[in-house]
Write a protein that holds these residues in place. Structure first.
Motif, mmCIF file in Angstrom:
data_model
loop_
_atom_site.group_PDB
_atom_site.id
_atom_site.type_symbol
_atom_site.label_atom_id
_atom_site.label_comp_id
_atom_site.label_asym_id
_atom_site.label_seq_id
_atom_site.Cartn_x
_atom_site.Cartn_y
_atom_site.Cartn_z
ATOM 1 N N ASP A 55 0.824 -1.207 0.000
ATOM 2 C CA ASP A 55 0.000 0.000 0.000
ATOM 3 C C ASP A 55 0.865 1.267 0.000
ATOM 4 O O ASP A 55 2.013 1.263 0.452
ATOM 5 N N PHE A 56 0.300 2.359 -0.487
ATOM 6 C CA PHE A 56 1.003 3.643 -0.537
ATOM 7 C C PHE A 56 1.562 4.017 0.826
ATOM 8 O O PHE A 56 2.677 4.545 0.925
ATOM 9 N N ASN A 57 0.810 3.772 1.898
ATOM 10 C CA ASN A 57 1.243 4.180 3.231
ATOM 11 C C ASN A 57 2.340 3.310 3.817
ATOM 12 O O ASN A 57 2.883 3.644 4.889
ATOM 13 N N TYR A 58 2.628 2.182 3.149
ATOM 14 C CA TYR A 58 3.691 1.319 3.665
ATOM 15 C C TYR A 58 4.759 1.229 2.572
ATOM 16 O O TYR A 58 5.253 2.250 2.107
ATOM 17 N N TRP A 59 5.125 0.045 2.108
ATOM 18 C CA TRP A 59 6.248 -0.068 1.187
ATOM 19 C C TRP A 59 5.982 0.566 -0.175
ATOM 20 O O TRP A 59 6.916 0.861 -0.914
ATOM 21 N N TRP A 101 3.205 4.186 10.398
ATOM 22 C CA TRP A 101 2.628 3.541 11.592
ATOM 23 C C TRP A 101 1.286 2.908 11.234
ATOM 24 O O TRP A 101 1.032 1.743 11.550
ATOM 25 N N LYS A 102 0.432 3.654 10.557
ATOM 26 C CA LYS A 102 -0.878 3.125 10.157
ATOM 27 C C LYS A 102 -0.726 1.952 9.195
ATOM 28 O O LYS A 102 -1.423 0.937 9.319
ATOM 29 N N GLY A 103 0.171 2.101 8.223
ATOM 30 C CA GLY A 103 0.377 1.032 7.255
ATOM 31 C C GLY A 103 0.880 -0.235 7.901
ATOM 32 O O GLY A 103 0.466 -1.349 7.523
ATOM 33 N N VAL A 493 15.462 7.477 16.513
ATOM 34 C CA VAL A 493 14.116 6.943 16.304
ATOM 35 C C VAL A 493 13.203 8.078 15.875
ATOM 36 O O VAL A 493 13.521 9.260 16.080
ATOM 37 N N PHE A 494 12.070 7.723 15.317
ATOM 38 C CA PHE A 494 11.048 8.710 14.986
ATOM 39 C C PHE A 494 10.123 8.909 16.180
ATOM 40 O O PHE A 494 10.060 8.063 17.084
ATOM 41 N N PRO A 495 9.377 10.001 16.206
ATOM 42 C CA PRO A 495 8.417 10.195 17.295
ATOM 43 C C PRO A 495 7.239 9.235 17.191
ATOM 44 O O PRO A 495 6.874 8.797 16.099
ATOM 45 N N ILE A 496 6.664 8.901 18.332
ATOM 46 C CA ILE A 496 5.387 8.176 18.337
ATOM 47 C C ILE A 496 4.349 9.098 17.694
ATOM 48 O O ILE A 496 4.257 10.282 18.032
ATOM 49 N N PRO A 497 3.553 8.607 16.742
ATOM 50 C CA PRO A 497 2.609 9.491 16.046
ATOM 51 C C PRO A 497 1.644 10.207 16.990
ATOM 52 O O PRO A 497 1.186 9.633 17.997
#
Length: 516
Positions: A55-59, A101-103, A493-497
């Motif tokens: 999906d667009f939101n993931y890979w 995160w959603k993906g 690391v990235f922030p927690i959404p």
């Protein structure tokens, strides 16, 4: 609870409370009795798992937005991102931070539904064994991405329900425990023979090897058992694949999919295209003017490769330094980028582009492609084995692995090159330094850059990414397009959404990663 209700909860509850997805599916679903009454129905659910990975939101796109632009190795053609993620300054509500995160959770929820449905079905063990293995592999693969990117995350292994949807953040240790358990289950259940687009036992072993290398961090073999564990998994993959003869063929659509060195790849096609050509091709770099030029390597990535191996055929296969820019009438103007063009603050020419995913047919009217994205390939495994063997025993038996990669590289030209030459005579420390650079030379842009740059700790990342970038004399940080990086450990690391913190009552602002 029947599958219809459970599946709707999986998408509605997680979408609204965990921020994991939105309700995109058709609202009517077959019952569990129908879906899991035969292997064909179960495969339908499995296909949904793969669809969410692509999906667009993931890979399909945002994984590359997040990990490339946030890696410290890339610039961007999107001006807004020059000030935030491409400057190593992401924020918790940033679209890429939220979307990946959603993906990831969309994929995890579908895997959870599949595992539960198969466990509760009347299908025989032999019928579902490989399907189960694929579900465990995809869940481990995705949790491994989550834990490295965000440091902590809710651990969910059951289908979503009103009673379990608001899970607290689990620490990295718990997530790694689940990843290792899932990957080992995948190893037990997956087939050894590849069916295109599906992982095998070797993909599970490669995943485990990467997990153990990550856990080893910057420790020596005498300080941790993880290097030995990584070797035990990686050596199971060794010899079961082979390098293609020409590195350049890996980046041509007609020859790139399901090659002899592909261990796991994410499939797409022109009807359900992955967006890598759109992301990595210069804006207006095709006749249809449908590409974005979002992601392009920093100039130090070019300089480091050319400085190590000036005659390496991989340089031309990796960096796009010439291209044609189209206007609305269809007329094109040749563009030449760095290293020939030395000017700064030019969106079209100050940085090279990534040739691997640069559209090969400039007369194309769109970016649609049948080219898959290869997540794990054999040359990566060989470099991993070289690194692991060096950590365990020093360079003597490690040369064989990396030299196989170098031999293929120098023979990937119309006239064979003398570079890169085989390695020899290095100390353990010299080998360690060189092999980490070799990941960049062989695998740049393939989804590993963010992780490899950080897994040896902040001091390594600061020296080899932040300082290497900031000390590159060609940059002019007073200009818009050249971005100076902060010396800040939060970039590990990235922030927690933000939506996770505001929507999940079991997650609060105090759970945010340090520095955000």
């Amino acid at each position: 609870m029947n599958f219809k209700i459970r599946h709707i909860l999986s998408f509605v509850l997680v979408g609204t409370l965990l921020g994991a997805c939105s309700l995109e599916e058709d609202p009517t679903f077959p019952s569990a009795d129908v879906l899991f009454s035969d292997v064909e129905g179960a495969n339908t659910v499995l296909n949904g798992c793969y669809s969410s990975v692509a999906d667009f939101n993931y890979w399909g796109a945002d994984f590359h937005h997040l990990t490339d632009l946030g890696s410290g190795m890339y610039n961007t053609g999107k001006d807004d991102n020059l000030k935030d993620i491409a400057a190593l300054n992401p924020y918790s509500s940033q679209n890429y931070v939220e979307n990946v995160w959603k993906g990831c959770y969309r994929t995890i929820e579908r895997c959870n539904d599949l595992i539960s449905g198969l466990n509760n079905s009347d299908l025989g063990e032999d019928e579902v064994r490989d399907l189960m293995g694929q579900a465990y592999f995809l869940r481990a693969f995705t949790y491994f991405n989550l834990v490295r990117l965000y440091g902590k995350a809710p651990l969910r292994t059951e289908p979503a329900s009103s009673g379990n949807v608001n899970a607290a953040l689990s620490p990295a240790s718990a997530l790694y425990e689940q990843i290792i358990a899932d990957a080992n289950l995948a190893k037990e259940k997956l087939n050894a023979v590849r069916i295109d687009g599906r992982p095998t036992i070797y993909a599970a072993s490669m995943l485990l090897a990467k997990v153990y290398m990550t856990l080893a961090e910057n420790q020596t073999a005498s300080e941790t058992e993880y290097w030995q564990k990584a070797y035990d998994e990686a050596i199971l993959v060794y010899g079961n694949f082979s390098l293609v003869s020409d590195y350049r063929s890996l980046w041509i659509e007609e020859s790139s999919n399901y090659t002899s060195e592909s261990i796991f790849e994410i499939a797409g096609n022109v009807e359900n295209t992955l967006r890598h050509l759109q992301l990595f091709t210069a804006s207006n770099g095709n006749l249809g003017r449908s590409v974005w030029g979002r992601i392009k390597p920093n100039i130090e990535m070019y300089d480091q490769h050319a400085g190590a191996y000036a005659g390496d055929p991989r340089i031309d296969a990796t960096f796009q330094t010439k291209w044609d820019k189209f206007n609305a009438t269809g007329k094109s103007t040749p563009q030449v980028t760095y290293p020939v063009f030395k000017g700064r603050n030019n969106k079209d020419k100050s940085y090279p582009f990534l040739a691997k995913y640069f559209i090969k047919n400039p007369m194309a009217l769109n970016y649609n492609t049948n080219m898959n994205l290869v997540a794990y390939r054999y040359s990566d495994l060989l470099i991993m084995l070289a690194e692991i063997e060096n950590e365990l025993n020093g360079p003597a038996n490690a040369y064989q692995y990396v030299n196989e990669v170098l031999d293929r590289a120098r023979n990937s030209a119309d006239s064979p090159s003398t570079e890169p030459a085989d390695w020899s005579g290095l100390s353990q420390e010299q080998f360690r330094e060189a092999i980490m650079a070799e990941y960049n030379f062989e695998l740049l842009g393939e989804g590993h850059d963010w992780f490899n740059a950080r897994r040896r700790g902040y001091e390594y990342f600061k020296t080899h990414v932040i300082d290497a970038h900031n000390n590159t004399s060609a940059y002019d940080f007073s200009k818009l397009r050249d971005v100076e990086y902060p010396d800040n450990e939060r970039t590990m690391v990235f922030p927690i959404p933000a939506t996770e913190i505001t929507s999940n009552p079991n997650v609060s602002a105090s759970d945010q990663n340090a520095g955000y």
